[in-house]
Design an enzyme around this catalytic site. Structure first.
Site, PDB file in Angstrom:
ATOM      1  CG  ASN A  85      -2.002  -1.049   1.137  1.00 15.83           C
ATOM      2  OD1 ASN A  85      -2.528  -1.304   0.056  1.00 15.83           O
ATOM      3  ND2 ASN A  85      -2.337  -1.672   2.251  1.00 15.83           N
ATOM      4  CB  THR A  93      -2.591   2.693   8.379  1.00 17.85           C
ATOM      5  OG1 THR A  93      -2.056   1.374   8.461  1.00 17.85           O
ATOM      6  CG2 THR A  93      -3.977   2.645   7.748  1.00 17.85           C
ATOM      7  CG  HIS A  98       4.240  -2.021   5.581  1.00 19.68           C
ATOM      8  ND1 HIS A  98       4.161  -0.653   5.771  1.00 19.68           N
ATOM      9  CD2 HIS A  98       2.967  -2.455   5.460  1.00 19.68           C
ATOM     10  CE1 HIS A  98       2.890  -0.285   5.764  1.00 19.68           C
ATOM     11  NE2 HIS A  98       2.138  -1.361   5.568  1.00 19.68           N
TER      12      HIS A  98
HETATM   13  P1  5GP Z   1      -0.958  -0.579   5.773  1.00 17.47           P
HETATM   14  O1  5GP Z   1      -2.425  -0.292   5.835  1.00 17.47           O
HETATM   15  O2  5GP Z   1      -0.128   0.632   6.170  1.00 17.47           O
HETATM   16  O3  5GP Z   1      -0.524  -1.176   4.475  1.00 17.47           O
HETATM   17  O4  5GP Z   1      -0.737  -1.722   6.813  1.00 17.47           O
HETATM   18  C1  5GP Z   1      -0.303  -1.551   8.113  1.00 17.47           C
HETATM   19  C2  5GP Z   1      -0.391  -2.898   8.771  1.00 17.47           C
HETATM   20  O5  5GP Z   1       0.375  -2.874   9.941  1.00 17.47           O
HETATM   21  C3  5GP Z   1      -1.811  -3.315   9.157  1.00 17.47           C
HETATM   22  O6  5GP Z   1      -2.120  -4.562   8.539  1.00 17.47           O
HETATM   23  C4  5GP Z   1      -1.750  -3.438  10.682  1.00 17.47           C
HETATM   24  O7  5GP Z   1      -2.502  -4.529  11.177  1.00 17.47           O
HETATM   25  C5  5GP Z   1      -0.267  -3.611  10.933  1.00 17.47           C
HETATM   26  N1  5GP Z   1       0.205  -3.061  12.185  1.00 17.47           N
HETATM   27  C6  5GP Z   1      -0.032  -1.817  12.677  1.00 17.47           C
HETATM   28  N2  5GP Z   1       0.593  -1.644  13.839  1.00 17.47           N
HETATM   29  C7  5GP Z   1       1.255  -2.792  14.099  1.00 17.47           C
HETATM   30  C8  5GP Z   1       2.092  -3.224  15.174  1.00 17.47           C
HETATM   31  O8  5GP Z   1       2.365  -2.501  16.135  1.00 17.47           O
HETATM   32  N3  5GP Z   1       2.598  -4.491  15.106  1.00 17.47           N
HETATM   33  C9  5GP Z   1       2.319  -5.317  14.052  1.00 17.47           C
HETATM   34  N4  5GP Z   1       2.869  -6.541  14.082  1.00 17.47           N
HETATM   35  N5  5GP Z   1       1.542  -4.950  13.023  1.00 17.47           N
HETATM   36  C10 5GP Z   1       1.013  -3.703  13.054  1.00 17.47           C
END
Ligand code: 5GP
Ligand code: ZN
Length: 113
Positions: A85, A93, A98
């Site tokens: 993303n 988010t 990542h």
């Molecule tokens: P994005 O929406 O930015 O692509 O994904 C962020 C991801 O990070 C989400 O799937 C969320 O569940 C994960 N995430 C957010 N905070 C943490 C955290 O503190 N530890 C872990 N292991 N995953 C996290």
């Protein structure tokens, strides 16, 4: 980046379940899994997203880590999905590059899982 949660995870300052790591990338279990396998693979150094000056050997380490996750999770035969993303429209988010590695079931045509 002092206030970046994934920098802190990569540095071991915030706990996570590490699936694999090499010198430049780390793979952790997603906190809120969207599939039986949902692993986040990220560079250990801070980049906001895929457009933010990622070095070639860093990208190679990321891809190597994706392969090791697929192997460790038994995804090689049946396949998996890799998603990065990027920015607001994609719903990013956490502003530390990542990729989501999703698998362990048929994923269908949904955008994330
Ligand atoms: P994005 O929406 O930015 O692509 O994904 C962020 C991801 O990070 C989400 O799937 C969320 O569940 C994960 N995430 C957010 N905070 C943490 C955290 O503190 N530890 C872990 N292991 N995953 C996290
Ligand atoms: Zn960061």
């Amino acid at each position: 980046m002092d206030d970046c949660i994934f920098c802190k995870i990569a540095a071991g300052e915030i706990p996570s379940t590490v699936v694999y790591e090499n010198d430049r990338a780390i793979a952790i279990e997603d906190l809120n899994p969207q599939a039986p396998v949902h692993v986040l693979v990220m560079p250990k150094t801070h980049h906001a997203n895929i457009l933010d000056g990622v070095e070639a050997d860093e990208l190679a380490a990321l891809v190597e880590a994706i392969g090791e996750v697929a192997k460790a999770k038994g995804l090689e035969e049946r396949g998996f999905r890799v998603i990065a993303n990027t920015g607001a429209d994609a719903g990013q988010t956490v502003d530390h590059l990542h990729v989501h590695v999703l698998g362990g079931r048929e994923l269908g045509e949904g955008l994330l899982a």
